[in-house]
Motif scaffolding. Structure first.
Motif, PDB file in Angstrom:
ATOM      1  N   GLY A  84       6.325   9.271 -11.953  1.00  0.00           N
ATOM      2  CA  GLY A  84       6.729  10.664 -12.158  1.00  0.00           C
ATOM      3  C   GLY A  84       7.279  11.352 -10.918  1.00  0.00           C
ATOM      4  O   GLY A  84       7.509  12.567 -10.926  1.00  0.00           O
ATOM      5  N   THR A  85       7.537  10.594  -9.857  1.00  0.00           N
ATOM      6  CA  THR A  85       8.022  11.188  -8.614  1.00  0.00           C
ATOM      7  C   THR A  85       9.392  11.822  -8.785  1.00  0.00           C
ATOM      8  O   THR A  85       9.662  12.910  -8.243  1.00  0.00           O
ATOM      9  CB  THR A  85       8.085  10.128  -7.496  1.00  0.00           C
ATOM     10  OG1 THR A  85       6.806   9.532  -7.346  1.00  0.00           O
ATOM     11  CG2 THR A  85       8.495  10.758  -6.180  1.00  0.00           C
ATOM     12  N   VAL A  86      10.263  11.165  -9.539  1.00  0.00           N
ATOM     13  CA  VAL A  86      11.612  11.706  -9.758  1.00  0.00           C
ATOM     14  C   VAL A  86      11.530  13.060 -10.441  1.00  0.00           C
ATOM     15  O   VAL A  86      12.176  14.036 -10.032  1.00  0.00           O
ATOM     16  CB  VAL A  86      12.460  10.723 -10.601  1.00  0.00           C
ATOM     17  CG1 VAL A  86      13.795  11.367 -10.978  1.00  0.00           C
ATOM     18  CG2 VAL A  86      12.706   9.430  -9.835  1.00  0.00           C
ATOM     19  N   ARG A  87      10.720  13.139 -11.489  1.00  0.00           N
ATOM     20  CA  ARG A  87      10.563  14.405 -12.214  1.00  0.00           C
ATOM     21  C   ARG A  87       9.968  15.482 -11.313  1.00  0.00           C
ATOM     22  O   ARG A  87      10.409  16.641 -11.326  1.00  0.00           O
ATOM     23  CB  ARG A  87       9.670  14.187 -13.436  1.00  0.00           C
ATOM     24  CG  ARG A  87       9.509  15.439 -14.302  1.00  0.00           C
ATOM     25  CD  ARG A  87       8.611  15.197 -15.510  1.00  0.00           C
ATOM     26  NE  ARG A  87       7.245  14.891 -15.096  1.00  0.00           N
ATOM     27  CZ  ARG A  87       6.693  13.692 -15.181  1.00  0.00           C
ATOM     28  NH1 ARG A  87       7.393  12.683 -15.657  1.00  0.00           N
ATOM     29  NH2 ARG A  87       5.442  13.489 -14.788  1.00  0.00           N
ATOM     30  N   ASN A  88       8.985  15.110 -10.499  1.00  0.00           N
ATOM     31  CA  ASN A  88       8.327  16.095  -9.622  1.00  0.00           C
ATOM     32  C   ASN A  88       9.290  16.644  -8.576  1.00  0.00           C
ATOM     33  O   ASN A  88       9.211  17.815  -8.191  1.00  0.00           O
ATOM     34  CB  ASN A  88       7.119  15.457  -8.936  1.00  0.00           C
ATOM     35  CG  ASN A  88       5.995  15.145  -9.908  1.00  0.00           C
ATOM     36  OD1 ASN A  88       5.920  15.740 -10.987  1.00  0.00           O
ATOM     37  ND2 ASN A  88       5.127  14.210  -9.551  1.00  0.00           N
ATOM     38  N   LYS A  89      10.189  15.805  -8.079  1.00  0.00           N
ATOM     39  CA  LYS A  89      11.181  16.269  -7.097  1.00  0.00           C
ATOM     40  C   LYS A  89      12.058  17.358  -7.696  1.00  0.00           C
ATOM     41  O   LYS A  89      12.387  18.360  -7.039  1.00  0.00           O
ATOM     42  CB  LYS A  89      12.055  15.104  -6.641  1.00  0.00           C
ATOM     43  CG  LYS A  89      11.367  14.089  -5.752  1.00  0.00           C
ATOM     44  CD  LYS A  89      12.313  12.933  -5.459  1.00  0.00           C
ATOM     45  CE  LYS A  89      11.630  11.849  -4.643  1.00  0.00           C
ATOM     46  NZ  LYS A  89      12.519  10.681  -4.441  1.00  0.00           N
ATOM     47  N   ILE A  90      12.456  17.141  -8.945  1.00  0.00           N
ATOM     48  CA  ILE A  90      13.333  18.112  -9.606  1.00  0.00           C
ATOM     49  C   ILE A  90      12.567  19.394  -9.919  1.00  0.00           C
ATOM     50  O   ILE A  90      13.081  20.506  -9.737  1.00  0.00           O
ATOM     51  CB  ILE A  90      13.923  17.490 -10.894  1.00  0.00           C
ATOM     52  CG1 ILE A  90      14.827  16.316 -10.514  1.00  0.00           C
ATOM     53  CG2 ILE A  90      14.703  18.525 -11.696  1.00  0.00           C
ATOM     54  CD1 ILE A  90      15.272  15.467 -11.671  1.00  0.00           C
ATOM     55  N   ILE A  91      11.330  19.246 -10.357  1.00  0.00           N
ATOM     56  CA  ILE A  91      10.500  20.423 -10.645  1.00  0.00           C
ATOM     57  C   ILE A  91      10.271  21.255  -9.383  1.00  0.00           C
ATOM     58  O   ILE A  91      10.223  22.487  -9.419  1.00  0.00           O
ATOM     59  CB  ILE A  91       9.137  19.989 -11.243  1.00  0.00           C
ATOM     60  CG1 ILE A  91       9.339  19.385 -12.632  1.00  0.00           C
ATOM     61  CG2 ILE A  91       8.174  21.172 -11.314  1.00  0.00           C
ATOM     62  CD1 ILE A  91       8.078  18.800 -13.245  1.00  0.00           C
TER      63      ILE A  91
END
Length: 290
Positions: A84-91
């Motif tokens: 979920g790192t990619v999603r967290n970066k965008i969030i």
């Protein structure tokens, strides 16, 4: 972007994946030169032939790197999808374009670092033999083109890896893709070679295969793909001056013209990188991140 790059480089350099492939790169480089490098100093054959061993080592390296990059990029990026790192970066406020470019830069720099290590190792025997059996300009053209191709290869694989979340699927698709590209490039070169061979036989009044002769339009199309496709360029690393001189006798073509042809090839690659990266960012912006 700066913070993204700092975090991604830190993660890459701390990962076992990076160091495993760096060690494999070193072992591959050593294996490429071992036989020649261990010949006796007084063996004149070694001094004369090592230049050719160096050229072959460069060719083998970029061929192997095509498959290594497929695995490195897929595993490195798919892990961020999985946790979920990619999603967290965008969030947290980073744009999707920044996230995509950060992954591309890190994977590309890693590839360039591996190539520099390879280049340093396969150059070591020159300290023993001196520079024989090779032309410095030819070697430099090979090195420059390989460096550019590493960027192109990573641009293609990062696109796959950023769009395919599954680790297994990402590796499979990138490897299948590069195999299809290499096989297609081999077929294209076979068509061009068959056409040239049959035309030469026809002009000499000897037996030739009429079916192998391409029409003017077909030949132009095949030759265009032979220049544009990165895998065609990879396959031509070994005979780079023949390739750049369009199979005229390279000794009759000036170094300036050969360098200009190389610059044109690199420009084509730059366009490929821009198109693939732009398409990748556009598709990544529409990707549903779970």
């Amino acid at each position: 972007m700066k913070n993204l790059l700092k975090a991604e480089f830190s993660r890459m350099f701390r990962s076992k994946l990076f160091w495993i492939f760096m060690v494999l790169s070193v072992l591959f480089s050593v294996h490429s030169i071992y036989d020649e490098a261990t010949r006796p100093v007084m063996d004149s054959y070694s001094a004369e032939a090592y230049g050719y061993v160096f050229e072959a080592a460069l060719y083998l390296y970029i061929m192997a790197y095509c498959f290594a990059a497929a695995v490195i990029d897929s595993l490195f990026i798919s892990r961020e999808h999985a946790d979920g790192t990619v999603r967290n970066k965008i969030i947290s406020g980073h744009s999707r374009a920044s996230v995509y470019l950060a992954e591309l830069i890190v994977c590309t720099v890693t590839g360039i670092m591996m190539f520099i290590v390879n280049l340093a190792i396969i150059s070591l025997p020159f300290l023993k033999f001196g520079i024989h059996g090779m032309d410095g300009w030819v070697a430099m053209r090979r090195i420059i083109l390989i460096a550019v191709l590493i960027i192109v290869i990573n641009a293609m694989f990062v696109l796959f890896s950023m769009l395919i979340s599954s680790r297994a699927s990402s590796i499979v698709w990138t490897i299948v893709f590069i195999i299809i590209m290499i096989v297609s490039s081999g077929l294209i070169q076979g068509k061009i070679s068959g056409d040239s061979w049959s035309r030469n036989r026809r002009e000499a009044g000897e037996y030739y295969n009429e079916s192998e002769i391409l029409s003017v339009t077909e030949r132009k199309i095949y030759k265009a793909f032979d220049r544009i496709l990165p895998t065609d360029q990879v396959l031509h690393i070994y005979d780079i001056d023949d390739y750049l001189s369009d199979y005229k006798d390279p000794s009759t073509v000036s170094q300036k013209k050969l360098n200009t042809a190389l610059a044109g090839l690199c420009l084509l690659d730059a366009v490929t990188i821009a198109v693939v990266t732009t398409a990748g960012i556009a598709l990544f912006r529409k990707k549903d991140l779970k």
